[in-house]
Design an enzyme around this catalytic site. Structure first.
Site, short mmCIF file in Angstrom:
data_model
loop_
_atom_site.label_atom_id
_atom_site.label_comp_id
_atom_site.label_asym_id
_atom_site.label_seq_id
_atom_site.Cartn_x
_atom_site.Cartn_y
_atom_site.Cartn_z
N GLN A 181 0.81 -1.22 0.00
CA GLN A 181 0.00 0.00 0.00
C GLN A 181 0.84 1.27 0.00
OE1 GLN A 181 -3.30 0.22 -0.32
NE2 GLN A 181 -3.61 -1.99 -0.32
N SER A 201 3.33 -4.45 -5.22
CA SER A 201 2.47 -4.97 -6.27
C SER A 201 2.04 -3.84 -7.20
CB SER A 201 1.23 -5.63 -5.65
OG SER A 201 0.47 -6.30 -6.62
N THR A 239 9.45 -18.02 -17.30
CA THR A 239 9.56 -16.98 -18.33
C THR A 239 8.98 -15.67 -17.81
OG1 THR A 239 9.42 -18.62 -20.08
CG2 THR A 239 8.93 -16.33 -20.68
N CYS A 327 -9.13 -8.90 -0.06
CA CYS A 327 -8.87 -10.34 0.05
C CYS A 327 -9.81 -11.03 1.03
CB CYS A 327 -7.42 -10.58 0.46
SG CYS A 327 -6.24 -9.87 -0.70
#
Length: 394
Positions: A181, A201, A239, A327
């Protein structure tokens, strides 16, 4: 629906146009696998290098200390599990807090139940801030890791990260922070704050979903998390998600470039919203620290109503909000964060999280407040608890 006001930016953000534009060539033109040897692959590899540099610059790190993951949850799991595996022969004690994201809490539970870890979950004060003296007291000769989130995803409280990092450094303990955050919202310097590992993120800062990173300070020898090829300097196989990485780099550069002006505007609007709600709607309270909080976070508990009902009515009015972490939005249990700051169940159940963006306007917030006043009044009119309260307090 003609009107929609999105105030759930702690859950996810809209991908910025310039980020999408940066990503597009790596889907259709520069689609080479970075591990190959031809020119098309070299273009992808160069793009990853640039993104790593863009991200490292935001936190004062070296590019080679940035390891790309599929998101913040993976980065949190990696930091905790790999550190424990590295150091469990030295000690089995981890210190964290009761208000961490479940990516931390559930990983700690796994380590306790399956790997023999001993975890101390620190209490926080009524504003959601860790007490440094409690942290000092919790440290033992077996303590190998301290993991404290930079800023809470529900109530927005910002922890004394620099002081926590200093304590960890003085005791020779690794320090990890979940900065999902905070990254791009507040200034972060990993050296100044003595941070050994940091999770982030992209989709929290107008980047794409499905891409994150773990900062691992040079010299921290934790193991690889996903085994296979030699990607990410043999520490995270698979990858690379080139478009996602490029998008993350663009989003990080954009967040850093706009941070000062953007967060100043968000902070003023945040305080305006808090003032209107708390003054104009009775029997409500602000959750989280009133000053040391994320610039875009507002978390309010309303007595005598259920947060789920409030969200449904807000959605009907075109307002996207949350009752807590994205979540756990499917859970009927009250927020573990609100319980940790001392709220009783019945008040914690009536919580509302509103998180702003650079696109939020004062007019948006005025509309939200007026709708909130109507909805809260309507829900209270249907509440026997509110009826009993009003009878007793005539």
């Amino acid at each position: 629906m003609s009107k929609r006001i999105y105030l759930d930016n702690a859950a996810t953000t809209k991908t910025a146009t310039e980020v999408v534009e940066a990503m597009l060539p790596y889907f259709t033109e520069n689609y080479g696998n970075p591990s190959s040897v031809y020119d098309l692959a070299a273009t992808s590899k160069e793009a990853i290098t640039k993104a790593r540099e863009q991200i490292a610059a935001v936190i004062g790190a070296e590019p080679k200390e940035i390891y790309f993951t599929a998101g913040g949850t993976e980065a949190d799991n990696w930091a905790l599990e790999a550190t424990y595996e590295l150091l469990c022969k030295k000690g089995n004690h981890i210190i964290t807090t009761k208000i961490e994201h479940h990516a931390i809490l559930h990983t700690c539970e796994y380590l306790e139940k399956n790997r023999g870890a001993r975890v101390t979950y620190l209490d926080v004060d009524e504003n959601g801030i860790v007490k440094l003296e409690d942290l000092e007291k919790a440290i033992t000769p077996e303590t190998i890791l301290i993991s404290v989130m930079f800023a809470n995803n529900e109530i927005g409280s910002i922890q004394p990260i620099k002081e926590i990092g200093q304590i960890a450094k003085e005791h020779g303990i690794y320090f990890h922070t979940d900065a999902v955050q905070a990254f791009g919202q507040v200034p972060i310097d990993v050296d100044e704050y003595h941070i050994d590992m940091l999770s982030s993120s992209a989709h929290k800062i107008n980047g794409p979903k499905g891409i994150g990173f773990l900062y691992i300070r040079k010299g921290v020898k934790i193991r690889s998390f996903i085994h296979g090829g030699a990607q990410e300097r043999k520490r995270r196989a698979g990858t690379e998600n080139v478009p996602g990485i490029v998008g993350y780099g663009a989003a990080a550069e954009r967040a850093a470039r706009t941070m000062q002006e953007r967060t100043e505007v968000e902070r003023k609007l945040r305080d305006y919203l808090i003032e209107r709600i708390t003054k104009e709607i009775p029997y409500c309270r602000l959750n989280g620290d009133p000053v040391k909080r994320l610039p875009n976070n507002v978390n309010i508990s309303f007595q005598f109503i259920e947060g789920e009902s409030l969200l449904i009515f807000l959605d009907g009015a075109g307002i996207c909000a949350s009752s807590g972490s994205a979540c756990t939005s499917g859970s009927l249990d009250p927020s573990h964060v609100l319980l940790a700051i001392g709220l009783p169940h019945e008040i914690a159940h009536g919580s509302l999280r509103l998180t702003l963006s650079e696109e939020t306007t004062k007019e948006d917030l005025d509309y939200v407040v007026e709708k909130l006043k109507e909805i809260v009044a309507r829900l209270r009119d249907m509440s026997p608890l509110y009826e009993d309260f009003m009878k007793k307090n005539k």
